[in-house]
Design an enzyme around this catalytic site. Structure first.
Site, PDB file in Angstrom:
ATOM      1  N   HIS A  46      45.128  53.867  39.077  1.00  0.00           N
ATOM      2  CA  HIS A  46      44.064  54.650  38.454  1.00  0.00           C
ATOM      3  C   HIS A  46      44.176  54.656  36.936  1.00  0.00           C
ATOM      4  O   HIS A  46      45.267  54.481  36.375  1.00  0.00           O
ATOM      5  CB  HIS A  46      44.081  56.067  38.997  1.00  0.00           C
ATOM      6  CG  HIS A  46      43.613  56.156  40.413  1.00  0.00           C
ATOM      7  ND1 HIS A  46      43.478  57.344  41.074  1.00  0.00           N
ATOM      8  CD2 HIS A  46      43.228  55.197  41.289  1.00  0.00           C
ATOM      9  CE1 HIS A  46      43.029  57.126  42.297  1.00  0.00           C
ATOM     10  NE2 HIS A  46      42.890  55.818  42.456  1.00  0.00           N
ATOM     11  N   CYS A  92      47.009  61.684  40.734  1.00  0.00           N
ATOM     12  CA  CYS A  92      46.888  61.665  39.274  1.00  0.00           C
ATOM     13  C   CYS A  92      47.107  63.052  38.676  1.00  0.00           C
ATOM     14  O   CYS A  92      47.675  63.174  37.592  1.00  0.00           O
ATOM     15  CB  CYS A  92      45.537  61.094  38.853  1.00  0.00           C
ATOM     16  SG  CYS A  92      45.440  59.296  39.065  1.00  0.00           S
ATOM     17  N   GLU A 128      43.984  57.102  34.790  1.00  0.00           N
ATOM     18  CA  GLU A 128      44.865  58.143  34.266  1.00  0.00           C
ATOM     19  C   GLU A 128      46.324  57.697  34.353  1.00  0.00           C
ATOM     20  O   GLU A 128      47.094  57.872  33.409  1.00  0.00           O
ATOM     21  CB  GLU A 128      44.710  59.451  35.069  1.00  0.00           C
ATOM     22  CG  GLU A 128      43.294  59.983  35.143  1.00  0.00           C
ATOM     23  CD  GLU A 128      42.548  59.568  36.401  1.00  0.00           C
ATOM     24  OE1 GLU A 128      41.864  60.422  36.989  1.00  0.00           O
ATOM     25  OE2 GLU A 128      42.634  58.383  36.796  1.00  0.00           O
ATOM     26  N   CYS A 174      42.347  62.497  41.088  1.00  0.00           N
ATOM     27  CA  CYS A 174      42.808  62.667  42.467  1.00  0.00           C
ATOM     28  C   CYS A 174      44.102  63.476  42.469  1.00  0.00           C
ATOM     29  O   CYS A 174      44.699  63.719  41.415  1.00  0.00           O
ATOM     30  CB  CYS A 174      43.021  61.292  43.124  1.00  0.00           C
ATOM     31  SG  CYS A 174      44.479  60.404  42.536  1.00  0.00           S
TER      32      CYS A 174
END
Length: 164
Positions: free
Chosen positions: A79, A120, A81, A117
């Site tokens: 991801h 993250c 992040e 999520c």
């Protein structure tokens, strides 16, 4: 001439970063800022050395019919992040802010109905990032104080002991 406010300036940069995303579903871009200085950037894509979904032409989660927001362990991507956090030293991340933008990969439209999520969120908390700004539209954004994620621990679900 009116000058762009700093939060939208940083969100504009996060939105530009998402152009590097290789996801076939949603393109995310993230930047980490501390003391008015960009520390790192990240976008969602396969781990270094692995082929991206955009290269192989298939999203396994889409192929399996997995709804948005579920079963991220099936996703090939790291991801945005996480990539931004990986690219910075923790000392630089403590007390910083993360700016996040997302576009639907099929339509190209900005998707402001997003949030990091659960995985993250854990990375953001451990990195010491204090605030997350999420682009809603060209001029509006949402702000999340990450301390809220500590108080409202979604990783406990319904199994939390009484008073936990």
């Amino acid at each position: 001439m009116e000058r762009r406010d700093k939060i939208n300036y940083y969100l504009d940069i996060a939105e530009a970063v998402c152009a590097r995303s290789t996801c076939l579903r949603r393109k995310f871009g993230a930047i980490v800022v501390k003391n008015d200085e960009i520390i790192s950037t990240g976008y969602n894509g396969a781990p270094r050395g692995r082929r991206n979904c955009s290269d192989i032409g298939v999203c396994y989660r889409a192929k399996l019919g997995v709804p948005r927001g579920q079963r991220y362990e099936l996703c090939r991507s790291v991801h945005a992040e996480a990539n931004a956090i990986i690219s910075a030293a923790r000392a630089d991340l403590i007390g910083s802010e993360l700016y996040l933008a997302c576009h639907d990969a099929e339509t190209g439209r900005l998707d402001g109905a997003v949030e990091p999520c659960s995985m993250c969120k854990r990375l953001i908390l451990n990195a010491g990032i204090e605030r997350v700004y999420i682009r809603d539209d060209a001029d509006r954004y949402s702000v999340i104080e990450t301390a809220v994620w500590i108080d409202n621990d979604d990783s406990l679900g319904d199994t939390a002991p009484e008073g936990y």
